[in-house]
Write an enzyme that holds these catalytic residues in place. Structure first.
Site, PDB file in Angstrom:
ATOM      1  CD  GLN A   1      21.478 -17.442 -45.230  1.00 21.92           C
ATOM      2  OE1 GLN A   1      20.427 -18.059 -45.864  1.00 21.92           O
ATOM      3  NE2 GLN A   1      21.634 -16.134 -44.582  1.00 21.92           N
TER       4      GLN A   1
ATOM      5  CD  GLU B   1      12.208 -17.372 -44.680  1.00 20.95           C
ATOM      6  OE1 GLU B   1      12.721 -17.986 -43.938  1.00 20.95           O
ATOM      7  OE2 GLU B   1      12.858 -16.318 -45.322  1.00 20.95           O
TER       8      GLU B   1
ATOM      9  CG  HIS C   1      12.714 -22.788 -42.863  1.00 23.14           C
ATOM     10  ND1 HIS C   1      11.525 -22.405 -42.294  1.00 23.14           N
ATOM     11  CD2 HIS C   1      12.993 -21.581 -43.433  1.00 23.14           C
ATOM     12  CE1 HIS C   1      11.164 -21.233 -42.604  1.00 23.14           C
ATOM     13  NE2 HIS C   1      11.947 -20.732 -43.060  1.00 23.14           N
TER      14      HIS C   1
ATOM     15  CD  GLN D   1      15.589 -14.876 -57.097  1.00 23.58           C
ATOM     16  OE1 GLN D   1      15.245 -16.102 -57.491  1.00 23.58           O
ATOM     17  NE2 GLN D   1      14.676 -14.125 -56.927  1.00 23.58           N
TER      18      GLN D   1
ATOM     19  CG  HIS E   1      26.407 -13.715 -39.939  1.00 26.66           C
ATOM     20  ND1 HIS E   1      27.129 -12.474 -39.711  1.00 26.66           N
ATOM     21  CD2 HIS E   1      25.325 -13.539 -40.305  1.00 26.66           C
ATOM     22  CE1 HIS E   1      26.034 -11.497 -39.965  1.00 26.66           C
ATOM     23  NE2 HIS E   1      25.209 -11.911 -40.351  1.00 26.66           N
TER      24      HIS E   1
ATOM     25  NE  ARG F   1      22.920  -7.938 -37.493  1.00 28.44           N
ATOM     26  CZ  ARG F   1      23.937  -8.009 -37.849  1.00 28.44           C
ATOM     27  NH1 ARG F   1      25.175  -7.835 -37.055  1.00 28.44           N
ATOM     28  NH2 ARG F   1      24.181  -8.114 -39.059  1.00 28.44           N
ATOM     29  N   GLY F   2      18.688  -8.997 -37.935  1.00 31.84           N
ATOM     30  CA  GLY F   2      18.438  -8.068 -39.238  1.00 31.84           C
ATOM     31  C   GLY F   2      19.680  -7.473 -39.705  1.00 31.84           C
ATOM     32  CG  ASP F   3      21.576  -7.698 -42.597  1.00 29.26           C
ATOM     33  OD1 ASP F   3      22.689  -7.994 -41.604  1.00 29.26           O
ATOM     34  OD2 ASP F   3      21.397  -8.901 -43.172  1.00 29.26           O
TER      35      ASP F   3
ATOM     36  CB  THR G   1      10.822 -12.328 -44.147  1.00 26.66           C
ATOM     37  OG1 THR G   1      10.140 -11.819 -45.432  1.00 26.66           O
ATOM     38  CG2 THR G   1      11.430 -13.570 -44.671  1.00 26.66           C
TER      39      THR G   1
ATOM     40  CB  SER H   1       8.738 -24.765 -41.450  1.00 25.10           C
ATOM     41  OG  SER H   1      10.034 -24.581 -41.660  1.00 25.10           O
TER      42      SER H   1
ATOM     43  CE  LYS I   1      21.870 -16.417 -33.225  1.00 24.30           C
ATOM     44  NZ  LYS I   1      21.594 -15.978 -34.592  1.00 24.30           N
TER      45      LYS I   1
ATOM     46  CG  HIS J   1      10.949 -14.491 -40.244  1.00 22.91           C
ATOM     47  ND1 HIS J   1      12.157 -14.579 -41.028  1.00 22.91           N
ATOM     48  CD2 HIS J   1      10.283 -15.276 -40.409  1.00 22.91           C
ATOM     49  CE1 HIS J   1      12.109 -15.891 -41.626  1.00 22.91           C
ATOM     50  NE2 HIS J   1      10.945 -16.585 -41.055  1.00 22.91           N
TER      51      HIS J   1
ATOM     52  CG  PHE K   1      19.001 -14.287 -52.605  1.00 20.36           C
ATOM     53  CD1 PHE K   1      18.835 -13.127 -52.881  1.00 20.36           C
ATOM     54  CD2 PHE K   1      18.102 -15.199 -53.046  1.00 20.36           C
ATOM     55  CE1 PHE K   1      17.556 -12.537 -53.252  1.00 20.36           C
ATOM     56  CE2 PHE K   1      16.718 -14.926 -53.179  1.00 20.36           C
ATOM     57  CZ  PHE K   1      16.395 -13.566 -53.254  1.00 20.36           C
TER      58      PHE K   1
END
Ligand code: FAD
Length: 285
Positions: free
Chosen positions: A170, A12, A260, A206, A143, A101-103, A43, A10, A159, A71, A210
């Site tokens: 990740q 993204e 992915h 970059q 995490h 969840r996201g940030d 996303t 897949s 989850k 997402h 990240f």
């Protein structure tokens, strides 16, 4: 003959902000569609900041005849917001979601009505039953907010128990972290597919940014080599390709359920990896 045809691949994307970005993504999609991925994911900005752009990108992907997986991040949202997004996705025939969840963006006052991704997964199941295939995030290197690796795995289990079907990790450059994570999951009865997330190396600063933000480690030897190339972008990409190709080969040989790719809306690195790994005969370089 293409190799690993039994795996799930897949790609993204992020929803572009400008018309130029929209056009560029169309070209990227066209090139990557030739590789026949199982789905393209898009996303979603925390708090719904990209809601319309995520939907717009997802609908374009669908209209081109591909499976699109938006997402959906819940932090900063209300139940009513999420309910209306789910309804919209169901009406548009979307059946695959990546639930997160996201940030919270800095300065945002309210965390909303969901604290963690497991609450979002439960809510999606309550509201929509088995309609969606739900992916969640997994963190082989832990995490950054987890108190311990044990907490991280037990939160990951919540989850899956809430109804997630599979997970995407990740990104990482150390395959052992992934194998260890999958083994630990197996010990506590989690056997859902955990697909490695693969970040091609496009640009060192970059990637370093990240990685600092999301807690993914760039192994010292890789960081040192990338730093030493300074602005020599060709050498960075050549070395990056070698690192990521070896990682993918290692993972595929050891039986991962799929890969992915975090494409950053670019086609070339993924196409080259695809060709070098012998994943498909219909890719051009
Ligand atoms: P959670 O699973 O909720 O975990 C967050 C933290 O809380 C972890 O430290 C966990 O251990 C802890 N925790 C979890 N549940 C509990 C609980 N019940 N009790 C106590 N502690 C708990 N972000 C976006 O904004 N948009 C995107 O589109 C996006 N896509 C992503 C795709 C992938 C494949 C990945 C890996 C990440 C993505 N992210 C995205 C980033 C993600 O939102 C962040 O990593 C975020 O910090 C955590 O999201 P999560 O869904 O993993 O959260």
């Amino acid at each position: 003959m293409p190799r690993y045809t039994d795996r799930i691949f897949s790609f993204e994307f992020f929803p572009p902000q400008t018309q130029e970005g929209v056009e560029k993504l169309r070209m990227t999609r066209h090139e990557l569609a030739a590789l026949n991925p199982r789905f393209f994911s898009v996303t979603f900005g925390a708090g719904g900041s990209t809601r319309e752009r995520t939907l717009g990108t997802v609908l374009e992907i669908q209209a081109e005849g591909h499976v699109a997986a938006p997402h959906l991040s819940c932090i900063g949202s209300t139940r009513e917001n999420i309910r209306s997004i789910l309804k919209q996705y169901q009406e548009k025939g979307i059946t695959h979601l990546v639930a997160l969840r996201g940030d919270l963006p800095s300065g945002t006052a309210s965390a909303g009505e969901f604290r963690y991704a497991n609450e979002l997964v439960s809510f999606i199941r309550e509201e929509t039953g088995k309609h969606f295939h739900i992916e969640v995030a997994a963190y082989p290197e832990c995490h950054p907010q987890s108190a311990s690796p044990r907490d991280d795995i037990s939160n990951f289990r919540k989850k899956i128990e809430a109804g997630a079907d599979s997970a995407i990790t990740q990104y990482f450059y150390n395959a052992d972290a992934y194998y260890h994570f999958v083994d630990e999951c197996g010990k506590i009865g989690i056997f859902a597919p955990i697909v490695p997330g693969i970040m091609p190396i496009y640009n060192f600063s970059q990637l370093a940014r990240f990685s600092d933000a999301c807690g993914a480690e760039i192994p010292r030897w890789i960081r040192k080599k990338l730093e030493a190339y300074h602005d020599d972008i060709d050498s960075i990409r050549k070395f990056g390709l070698e690192v990521v190709e070896n990682l993918c080969e290692n993972l595929l040989e050891n039986g991962v359920p799929g890969l992915h790719f975090y494409t950053l809306n670019q086609a070339q690195a993924v196409k080259t990896l695809w060709k070098n790994l012998g994943l498909s005969s219909n890719s051009e370089s």
